[in-house]
Design an enzyme around this catalytic site. Structure first.
Site, PDB file in Angstrom:
ATOM      1  CB  SER A 244      33.314  51.683 -19.138  1.00 38.31           C
ATOM      2  OG  SER A 244      34.346  51.925 -20.085  1.00 38.31           O
TER       3      SER A 244
ATOM      4  CG  ASP B 271      40.742  69.650 -41.958  1.00 38.87           C
ATOM      5  OD1 ASP B 271      41.356  70.605 -42.462  1.00 38.87           O
ATOM      6  OD2 ASP B 271      40.203  68.767 -42.641  1.00 38.87           O
TER       7      ASP B 271
ATOM      8  CG  ASP C 235      33.219  48.542 -21.355  1.00 34.73           C
ATOM      9  OD1 ASP C 235      33.350  49.736 -21.710  1.00 34.73           O
ATOM     10  OD2 ASP C 235      33.857  48.046 -20.398  1.00 34.73           O
TER      11      ASP C 235
ATOM     12  N   PRO D  34      46.072  57.905 -25.841  1.00 28.68           N
ATOM     13  CG  PRO D  34      46.188  57.654 -28.150  1.00 28.68           C
ATOM     14  CD  PRO D  34      45.557  57.060 -26.931  1.00 28.68           C
TER      15      PRO D  34
ATOM     16  CG  HIS E 213      38.189  59.275 -25.477  1.00 27.35           C
ATOM     17  ND1 HIS E 213      38.741  60.122 -24.540  1.00 27.35           N
ATOM     18  CD2 HIS E 213      38.751  59.623 -26.667  1.00 27.35           C
ATOM     19  CE1 HIS E 213      39.592  60.943 -25.142  1.00 27.35           C
ATOM     20  NE2 HIS E 213      39.604  60.668 -26.430  1.00 27.35           N
ATOM     21  CG  ASP E 214      32.957  52.763 -24.581  1.00 29.61           C
ATOM     22  OD1 ASP E 214      33.193  52.542 -23.368  1.00 29.61           O
ATOM     23  OD2 ASP E 214      32.168  52.088 -25.252  1.00 29.61           O
TER      24      ASP E 214
ATOM     25  CG  ASN F 172      37.631  60.701 -20.944  1.00 29.80           C
ATOM     26  OD1 ASN F 172      38.125  60.721 -22.076  1.00 29.80           O
ATOM     27  ND2 ASN F 172      37.469  59.585 -20.256  1.00 29.80           N
TER      28      ASN F 172
ATOM     29  N   GLY G 105      37.648  48.122 -23.518  1.00 26.53           N
ATOM     30  CA  GLY G 105      36.911  47.653 -24.682  1.00 26.53           C
ATOM     31  C   GLY G 105      35.628  48.435 -24.887  1.00 26.53           C
TER      32      GLY G 105
ATOM     33  NE  ARG H 164      38.702  63.772 -27.985  1.00 26.43           N
ATOM     34  CZ  ARG H 164      38.597  64.333 -26.784  1.00 26.43           C
ATOM     35  NH1 ARG H 164      37.404  64.787 -26.381  1.00 26.43           N
ATOM     36  NH2 ARG H 164      39.630  64.446 -25.991  1.00 26.43           N
TER      37      ARG H 164
ATOM     38  CG  HIS I 108      42.579  64.378 -34.740  1.00 29.56           C
ATOM     39  ND1 HIS I 108      43.741  64.527 -34.018  1.00 29.56           N
ATOM     40  CD2 HIS I 108      41.693  63.792 -33.898  1.00 29.56           C
ATOM     41  CE1 HIS I 108      43.572  64.029 -32.805  1.00 29.56           C
ATOM     42  NE2 HIS I 108      42.334  63.578 -32.704  1.00 29.56           N
ATOM     43  CB  THR I 109      39.536  64.986 -41.351  1.00 33.49           C
ATOM     44  OG1 THR I 109      39.230  65.861 -42.437  1.00 33.49           O
ATOM     45  CG2 THR I 109      38.384  64.011 -41.185  1.00 33.49           C
TER      46      THR I 109
END
Length: 318
Positions: free
Chosen positions: A76, A238, A74, A163, A66-67, A94, A72, A62, A193-194
């Site tokens: 961050s 799950d 990177d 999202p 999220h990075d 986050n 991209g 995850r 998300h499993t």
């Protein structure tokens, strides 16, 4: 062809051009001479972390997602807020949610001891996400390396581009299309998300108000997620095997046991129902598609060449 379709096609072509340009500068052998033990160092640290906390496989995956979805791949997302600089850690998707920063710190320390100033935090996170997935019985995928670390971050991007758990199917399709992914790839990536857990605040509305939910499942989840309070109480994404990467996630969706609204919309009399049903009975197909989509994810707009930097500490710019 409609105007909206033309716009979407143009956007997809632009993203693919960016990915293609980046791929030309990344290489699977980037560190083969400058840091030959890199992959072993990362894999050993990740395996230890997952052995101590099985959930860490999901957390590293995850963190990588999220990075990559913001600016991209990177690194961050790893930057702390300091005076005069705002990172992405306090963004709504986050804050009090992302985990695994300490694992990345541990790996970075070991890599710096072996190969000082050579390997980026962005590459370390990219490898760790792959190895964390493998550690919980998921697929592996080939990685090209050579990413460099950003000196910037985007709080606004983290708040607007990732999202959310209440996303509609159209929202998901658009969010992923904006990054160059097809709907099929979006459904495959959702299978992450499993593994992992979610906070009560992210699924409360679904278990109390949704119609497309198995009643027994809703009742079970309500036991640990009251209408008010308990926002940080956790439940498995799950319900069958939250610590093992497999295709049970899709089986749950067919049974209307998706935990998040953004999960169940993938199987709700819509255009992605057939793919969800296919994955629910064919784990090999899911694994293959997931691995291919993760390669594409890892190549989203990396910094290469002389762009960015190689951070000495993943939490701070040099």
């Amino acid at each position: 062809m409609s105007t909206s379709t033309c716009v979407l096609s143009a956007r997809l072509m632009f993203v693919l051009v960016l990915i293609g340009a980046a791929n030309a500068q990344l290489s699977p052998n980037f560190y083969s001479t400058r840091c030959p033990n890199l992959l072993t160092i990362v894999r050993t640290a990740v395996n230890t972390a997952v052995a101590n906390d099985r959930r860490m496989g999901a957390s590293l995956l995850r963190l990588h997602f999220h990075d990559c979805f913001v600016q991209g791949c990177d690194g961050s997302v790893l930057l702390d807020d300091v005076a005069g600089f705002t990172g992405e850690k306090t963004a709504a998707p986050n804050a009090n949610s992302l985990r695994g920063f300490d694992v990345i710190d541990t790996i970075k320390t070991r890599v710096e001891a072996a190969c000082p100033g050579i390997v980026s935090c962005a590459d370390i996170l990219t490898i760790a996400a792959r190895d964390g997935t493998v550690a919980v019985s998921g697929p592996s995928w080939a990685l090209s390396l050579g990413r460099r670390d950003s000196t910037t971050a985007s709080l606004n991007g983290a708040n607007s581009q990732l999202p959310g758990p209440g996303s509609s199917l159209n929202n998901l399709i658009t969010s992923f299309a904006n990054k160059g992914f097809t709907t099929r790839e979006m459904v495959a990536l959702s299978g992450s998300h499993t593994i992992g857990l979610a906070r009560c605040s992210t699924f409360r509305n679904r278990i109390y108000n949704a119609a497309n939910i198995d009643p027994a499942f809703a009742t079970a989840r309500r036991a640990n997620c009251p209408r008010t309070g308990g926002d940080n109480n956790l439940a498995p994404l799950d319900t069958v095997s939250s610590n093992t990467f497999n295709n049970d996630y899709y089986t749950n969706l067919v049974s209307r046991r998706g935990l998040l609204t953004s999960d169940q919309v993938l199987f709700n009399n819509g255009t992605t129902d057939a793919q969800v049903r296919a994955y629910s009975t064919n784990s090999a197909s899911f694994f293959n598609d997931f691995a291919a989509a993760m390669v594409k994810m890892s190549n989203l707009s990396p910094l290469t060449g002389t762009n960015g930097q190689i951070r000495r500490n993943c939490r701070r710019r040099n």
